[in-house]
Design a protein around this motif. Structure first.
Motif, short mmCIF file in Angstrom:
data_model
loop_
_atom_site.label_atom_id
_atom_site.label_comp_id
_atom_site.label_asym_id
_atom_site.label_seq_id
_atom_site.Cartn_x
_atom_site.Cartn_y
_atom_site.Cartn_z
N GLY A 118 0.82 -1.18 0.00
CA GLY A 118 0.00 0.00 0.00
C GLY A 118 0.87 1.25 0.00
N LYS A 119 0.22 2.41 -0.10
CA LYS A 119 0.98 3.65 -0.28
C LYS A 119 1.88 3.98 0.91
CE LYS A 119 -1.83 6.00 -3.74
NZ LYS A 119 -2.53 7.25 -4.12
N TYR A 120 1.43 3.68 2.12
CA TYR A 120 2.24 4.00 3.30
C TYR A 120 3.56 3.25 3.29
CZ TYR A 120 3.85 4.08 8.13
OH TYR A 120 4.62 4.19 9.27
N TYR A 121 3.48 1.93 3.11
CA TYR A 121 4.71 1.12 3.13
C TYR A 121 5.54 1.34 1.86
CZ TYR A 121 2.95 -1.24 7.26
OH TYR A 121 2.50 -1.50 8.53
N THR A 122 4.86 1.64 0.77
CA THR A 122 5.61 1.94 -0.46
C THR A 122 6.43 3.22 -0.27
OG1 THR A 122 3.91 0.89 -1.83
CG2 THR A 122 5.41 2.41 -2.92
N GLN A 123 5.82 4.24 0.34
CA GLN A 123 6.56 5.48 0.57
C GLN A 123 7.78 5.23 1.46
OE1 GLN A 123 5.28 8.56 3.39
NE2 GLN A 123 5.16 9.98 1.64
N ARG A 124 7.63 4.41 2.48
CA ARG A 124 8.77 4.09 3.36
C ARG A 124 9.89 3.43 2.56
NH1 ARG A 124 6.78 0.98 8.67
NH2 ARG A 124 9.05 0.82 8.87
N THR A 125 9.52 2.53 1.66
CA THR A 125 10.52 1.86 0.82
C THR A 125 11.23 2.85 -0.08
OG1 THR A 125 9.22 -0.20 0.85
CG2 THR A 125 10.86 0.05 -0.90
N PHE A 126 10.46 3.75 -0.68
CA PHE A 126 11.07 4.73 -1.58
C PHE A 126 11.96 5.71 -0.80
CE2 PHE A 126 7.22 4.35 -4.65
CZ PHE A 126 7.71 3.14 -5.11
N ARG A 127 11.54 6.11 0.41
CA ARG A 127 12.35 7.01 1.22
C ARG A 127 13.68 6.36 1.61
NH1 ARG A 127 8.01 10.01 5.33
NH2 ARG A 127 7.35 11.61 3.83
N ARG A 128 13.68 5.03 1.69
CA ARG A 128 14.92 4.32 2.03
C ARG A 128 16.01 4.58 0.99
NH1 ARG A 128 13.11 -1.08 3.12
NH2 ARG A 128 13.25 -1.58 0.93
N VAL A 129 15.62 4.68 -0.27
CA VAL A 129 16.59 4.97 -1.33
C VAL A 129 17.21 6.34 -1.11
CG1 VAL A 129 16.87 5.34 -3.82
CG2 VAL A 129 15.41 3.48 -2.99
N GLN A 130 16.38 7.33 -0.77
CA GLN A 130 16.89 8.67 -0.50
C GLN A 130 17.81 8.69 0.72
OE1 GLN A 130 13.46 11.27 -0.27
NE2 GLN A 130 13.58 11.72 -2.45
N GLU A 131 17.44 7.94 1.76
CA GLU A 131 18.26 7.90 2.96
C GLU A 131 19.62 7.28 2.67
OE1 GLU A 131 16.28 6.16 6.34
OE2 GLU A 131 14.39 7.12 5.82
N MET A 132 19.64 6.27 1.83
CA MET A 132 20.91 5.64 1.47
C MET A 132 21.80 6.61 0.70
SD MET A 132 19.92 1.75 0.42
CE MET A 132 21.67 1.32 0.33
N ALA A 133 21.19 7.38 -0.19
CA ALA A 133 21.96 8.35 -0.98
C ALA A 133 22.34 9.58 -0.16
CB ALA A 133 21.16 8.77 -2.21
#
Length: 281
Positions: A118-133
């Motif tokens: 769902g959108k909540y967990y998807t957003q968390r996954t996408f934010r992980r990419v930004q946090e790594m970068a």
């Protein structure tokens, strides 16, 4: 009646379009005397030796696709995030120094399609990419598609890639589809599976980009699910397999590759919920 083959039209009309096989002939014919340029490298792991020279060992190149395969809950999405973060750059090389980006100074667009959450967990996954970068990369675009039908997910990706010139500032170079099985109603339907794989191969060729896909494997056979999984194994440039170690970390291997296989490595998740290469910590 004698047929005059010189007068036969070089095109064949189908229900959908007129196919110009004369043009296809020229497009598909390979000139053996021409020096073909090496494929554009997206990501590499390690190096290989060829005739005394060392070159980056590509795991993802433009015009091809790769597959991350594993059983359920094997942290496939974490590794996908690691690949996207590594390509974007920034601080991601601190977490995965073995994965090298070849983006250079170009601000290519990176697309991330999630089909399972769902959108909540998807957003968390996408934010992980930004946090790594370590910062916001404005050319990274994520899409939550769980609420769509399989056919509409496929058509949405086709729409986005076909209209990228108007949707984004920069051309798309890397796409993640997590998971590709959700682009078809039934992974055991050979026609649906072939259509989805044909779309993936057309996208990579037509837009000169790389698509990395995530697909579950059967716990019984150890292979990707259904006919779609078979197509993926046959067509992928690089197949990346994940297995859970006894301590809960993940082993990453490269059972199939068009080129040289990369050395296996292990990763785990740190206290900030980010994946990291174990050997470096």
């Amino acid at each position: 009646m004698d047929l005059n083959f010189d007068e036969i039209d070089k095109t064949i009309k189908s229900d959908e379009a007129i196919i110009d096989f004369s043009s296809l002939y020229n497009d598909c014919l390979i000139d053996l005397s021409e020096e073909m340029p090496r494929p554009e490298i997206i990501l590499s792991i390690g190096n290989y030796n060829y005739k005394g020279e060392y070159y980056p060992n590509p795991i993802m190149t433009a015009g091809e696709f790769s597959a991350i395969i594993a059983q359920s809950k094997a942290k496939k999405s974490f590794l996908k995030s690691a690949f996207l973060g590594a390509y974007i750059g920034g601080n991601a090389n601190v977490l995965f120094p073995n994965i090298k980006s070849h983006r250079g100074e170009e601000n290519y667009t990176v697309l991330d399609f999630d089909t399972e959450q769902g959108k909540y967990y998807t957003q968390r996954t996408f934010r992980r990419v930004q946090e790594m970068a370590g910062g916001i990369y404005e050319n990274y675009k994520g899409f939550a598609t769980r609420h769509l039908s399989s056919d509409n997910r496929l058509r949405l990706i086709d729409y986005v890639l076909s209209n990228q010139a108007t949707l984004f500032k920069n051309p798309v170079k890397l796409v993640a589809i997590d998971g590709i099985a959700d682009l078809v109603e039934n992974t055991n339907d050979i026609l649906m599976s072939k259509e989805a794989s044909d779309y993936v191969m057309r996208w990579t060729y037509e837009f000169n980009l790389h698509i990395t896909t995530v697909i579950h494997k059967s716990p019984q056979t150890g292979k990707p699910l259904g006919h779609l999984g078979t197509f993926v194994l046959k067509k992928a440039e690089t197949v990346i397999e994940l297995d859970i170690n006894e301590d809960g970390s993940v082993k990453v291997t490269n059972p199939y590759s068009r080129g040289y296989k990369f050395d296996e490595f292990n990763f785990d998740i740190n206290k900030d919920a980010l994946p990291y290469l174990i050997e470096n910590f």
